[in-house]
Write an enzyme that holds these catalytic residues in place. Structure first.
Site, PDB file in Angstrom:
ATOM      1  N   ASP A 208      -8.600  -3.316   1.830  1.00 19.80           N
ATOM      2  CA  ASP A 208      -8.827  -2.663   3.255  1.00 19.80           C
ATOM      3  C   ASP A 208      -9.892  -3.303   3.958  1.00 19.80           C
ATOM      4  OD1 ASP A 208      -6.702  -0.837   2.312  1.00 19.80           O
ATOM      5  OD2 ASP A 208      -8.365   0.487   1.278  1.00 19.80           O
TER       6      ASP A 208
ATOM      7  N   ASP B 117       0.783  -1.517  -0.264  1.00 20.35           N
ATOM      8  CA  ASP B 117      -0.031  -0.154  -0.008  1.00 20.35           C
ATOM      9  C   ASP B 117       0.815   1.382   0.006  1.00 20.35           C
ATOM     10  OD1 ASP B 117      -2.525   0.191  -0.527  1.00 20.35           O
ATOM     11  OD2 ASP B 117      -3.056   0.410   1.645  1.00 20.35           O
TER      12      ASP B 117
END
Length: 797
Positions: free
Chosen positions: A690, A637
């Site tokens: 997520d 990420d």
């Protein structure tokens, strides 16, 4: 020039029919195969036909500009550096491609019984080529695009592309022009009655739909009055247009994100631009001379609502100046004031005439912004709107030496294309404007609901995963107790249909995800997004079907327990066969209507079902694998949000999530909720990763708690859920503190969830068992029975 015929006429043939035919020319652009199909359907179904012209004959005209560069081995080479025969062959191929696209449109006309022919013209300037085509062929009626499909919005009421604006201004006044976009009539340029007195207008518009977001339709279109100087009449249509996103917004990365004021202003430059306009490079502090200031400046986006002859028209988005008073934030308190052109237009010298509180429209250039604003205020203006000479929006600042400024009127900068359209409205009659800069709410309710959605999804998926694991263990113990000949190791605790992640697969997942992200970035286009939609629908159907079957099986046990053999799928329950068609129809309807305002509901339903199903099937066997998976995702990420800027000059993940290279609102692999109480609109979004990746760890915690028979407080699940919710909450806080710039959610979620889990395990002395085995130590009752009573087993035999 190439001209060919095709199709079948409705009426008779020959000279007797010539007086009754109406040749309607359709200016077909280079995207004929994709964008012009909808416009052609409008021509065939809704084009007005007079009594004297009962037979419609379409001339599909394409003005082709010979390419000046040739694609050779992936590189674009100027034609001057290529052999003549290669240039001729390449240009012939391009012309054949355009001709083939026109043939496809002709076939559509033929199916409707309408006579059509094609006309291909090769010129160096397509705009002038269209104007000459109108003159040379004495075109009386012309249908052309008002803008590209991607520039279409519910509020468009005037041509926005450069070609459309040029034709509107310069084409023969005896030619009536119908401007259409995405299969909707935008407006028309009527024939001028007094050709000698005709002065072509610069733009046309029509009232937008009501502010509530509902479109209106009327049986007879209203008309604006004819100017005294004989300017053309513009017929204004209020068509029933499907509601789409009205305010500028931009999706952020594949985590929970928001949109900053800067993002809104950037997107405004795009959405008010014409089809061929360039994309903005961003907001830069500039003076009129172009010198950039190093000092920070406060600025805000400003909405410019317009009215033409007291009829509501377009709304534009600009940027307010650093100097001058603060612009009113409430729409109901903002004044509605007349708009005038400044004279001189650049407003660099005192105005020739005084004004009575009107807003002045001026052209950027030749002097400072502050000079223009001072001259406008001295002439009695209540505000000034400056047309930028570029497509981008810029922050307007004052010179560092100008410390004694006394400016009491607001100044607003509009992008070039929005300013051009606003200037054109002045030729239609009396124009009024309203300037206001609405504040965004302190707490975004969409973020609250998105937080609840993410936490609720993990909560439900974790309980389903733990329940499935407990059912599998119970079934296994029952088999062992009954003396089943296949003795399975009690500590394995495996179950059919479940997939355990290994260390190798955890690391390989991140590598594959990175390669897929780069592929999305490089190949992102309309067709690629369509492919992603198909893949998402397949996954959504599987997820929705699995969830519905699991829920309904409690009430329909006979149907869930009866199976039938289906080719390619094997044994399938009757309940699955009954539920599957509904899931397929649901996914197909979402795919077809995904651009509608409420399509986000379908996308969220399919996405949540897919996430829940994956968490129920895929499992983390121990904390070591979970740490590797989340640790790699943590680095993934950060790299693709922040570090990728150094390699690709832009954040790859943000570009992909927003769908910058397509006309879509981003990739479908995310959950989103519209910001209904935000005056600037848009969506709050969170990516599947997520929710899914931390959800696998949380589900592992609940399975461990149930296996160890821990209470809610003494276990790991409750604290893992609290850690995930806190990490996601911190993500939103960081997002707002960073002025809406994209934040990788796993940057905050992974330390919270993984750190909490490891800390609790170490404190309780269970970290070694969690790390390696992932299951609490327990005694196998079947083996224990044989150990304590071997004699009875021998005697019984």
């Amino acid at each position: 020039m190439e001209e060919a015929e095709g199709g079948v006429g409705r009426g008779g043939s020959g000279e007797d029919d010539a007086e009754e035919r109406a040749d309607v020319y359709c200016a077909v652009g280079k995207d004929a195969g994709r964008e012009w199909r909808a416009n052609l359907r409008w021509v065939l179904a809704d084009f007005p036909r007079s009594q004297s012209h009962r037979r419609l004959v379409l001339v599909l005209a394409h003005v082709h500009r010979p390419p000046q560069r040739i694609n050779m081995m992936g590189a674009w080479v100027p034609v001057s550096q290529v052999a003549e025969h290669e240039v001729a062959a390449y240009r012939k191929m391009e012309e054949d491609k355009a001709s083939k696209a026109l043939d496809d449109l002709i076939r559509i006309c033929k199916t409707q019984g309408v006579h059509a022919r094609k006309l291909v013209v090769a010129v160096d300037d397509t705009t002038n080529g269209l104007i000459q085509l109108v003159d040379n062929h004495e075109v009386a009626e012309l249908v052309m695009g008002a803008a590209s499909d991607r520039a279409y919005t519910r509020k468009i009421r005037a041509p926005k592309s450069k070609k459309a604006l040029a034709l509107q201004q310069k084409a023969n006044p005896n030619c009536r022009i119908w401007f259409v976009c995405k299969g909707n009539l935008i407006c028309t340029r009527e024939v001028t009655e007094k050709q000698s007195m005709a002065a072509p207008s610069t733009a046309s518009t029509s009232p937008r739909s009501s502010a509530s977001g509902h479109s209106r339709s009327k049986s007879s279109p209203p008309q604006l009055p004819l100017h005294a100087d004989g300017e053309p009449i513009f017929t204004i249509y209020d068509t029933a247009i499907p509601s789409v996103r009205q305010t500028p917004s931009r999706h952020d990365i594949d985590n929970a994100t928001n949109h900053s004021v800067e993002d809104i202003a950037r997107q405004a430059a795009v959405e008010t631009a014409e089809a061929e306009g360039g994309s903005p490079t961003g907001l830069h502090p500039i003076q009129e001379g172009g010198e950039e200031l190093s000092t920070p400046s406060s600025y805000s986006p400003v909405k410019v609502q317009t009215w033409v002859n007291n009829r509501e028209a377009d709304e534009f988005v600009g940027v307010g100046a650093r100097f001058g008073p603060i612009i009113e934030s409430k729409e109901k308190h903002a004044n509605r004031t007349g708009l005038l052109l400044a004279d001189p237009f650049d407003c660099c010298a005192p105005l020739k005439e005084k004004v009575a509180g009107e807003v002045l429209l001026v052209q950027r250039g030749d002097c400072k912004f502050t000079t223009k604003t001072k001259n406008a205020e001295a002439a009695g203006a209540s505000a000034i709107i400056i047309m930028n000479n570029l497509h981008e929006l810029y922050k307007m600042v004052c010179d560092q030496n100008e410390t004694d400024l006394d400016i009491n009127i607001p100044a607003v900068l509009l992008p070039k294309d929005a300013g051009t359209i606003l200037k054109g409205l002045l030729s239609l009659g009396k124009v009024s404007v309203q300037l206001y800069s609405p504040d965004r709410p302190l707490v975004d309710t969409a973020e609250v609901f998105l937080w609840l959605m993410a936490v609720g999804t993990i909560l439900g998926a974790s309980y389903w995963s733990a329940w499935s694991a407990r059912e599998a263990v119970t079934e296994q113990e029952k088999l062992l107790k009954d003396g089943h000949e296949s003795l399975v190791n009690c500590e394995a605790g495996g179950s059919s249909g479940m997939v355990d992640i290994t260390m190798t697969s955890a690391m390989l997942f991140i590598v594959v995800a990175s390669l897929f992200l780069v592929m999305l970035y490089k190949l992102m286009s309309h067709w690629f997004v369509e492919l992603l939609v198909v893949i998402f629908c397949i996954g959504g159907v599987e997820g929705l079907q699995t969830c519905l079957v699991a829920l309904l099986s409690r009430w329909f046990k006979p149907a869930a327990g009866s199976f039938v053999k289906v080719p390619f799928f094997g044994a399938v329950s009757y309940l699955t066969l009954a539920v599957c068609p509904f899931c397929i129809v649901f996914a197909v309807l979402w795919a077809v209507y995904r651009r509608m305002p409420y399509a986000w509901i379908g996308q969220d339903v399919l996405g949540i079902a897919l996430i829940v199903t994956v968490i129920q099937i895929v499992r983390i066997p121990n904390l070591k694998v979970g740490s590797v998976l989340l640790g790699c995702s943590f680095l993934y990420d950060i790299f693709w949000v922040f570090i990728s800027k150094m390699l690709f000059h832009e954040s790859v993940m943000i570009v992909v999530a927003r769908g910058d290279k397509t006309d879509e609102d981003g990739v479908p692999m995310l959950l989103k909720i519209p910001r209904m109480f935000d005056p600037w609109g848009g969506y709050s979004i969170i990516g599947f990763g997520d929710i899914l990746l931390p959800g696998l760890l949380v589900a592992f915690a609940l399975r461990y708690d149930w296996a160890a028979k821990k209470t809610l407080q003494s276990g790991y699940f409750l604290w893992s859920m609290v850690a995930y919710g806190s990490g996601l909450l911190i993500t939103y806080v960081a997002l707002n503190l960073m002025d809406g710039h994209g934040q990788p959610a796993l940057l905050y979620i992974v330390p919270f969830t993984l750190g909490t889990f490891i800390s609790l395990g170490k404190k309780r002395g269970e970290l070694r068992n969690l790390w390696s085995k992932g299951q609490p130590p327990r005694v196998c009752t079947h083996e224990h029975q044989h150990l304590i009573d071997p004699a009875s087993a021998v005697s019984s035999s």
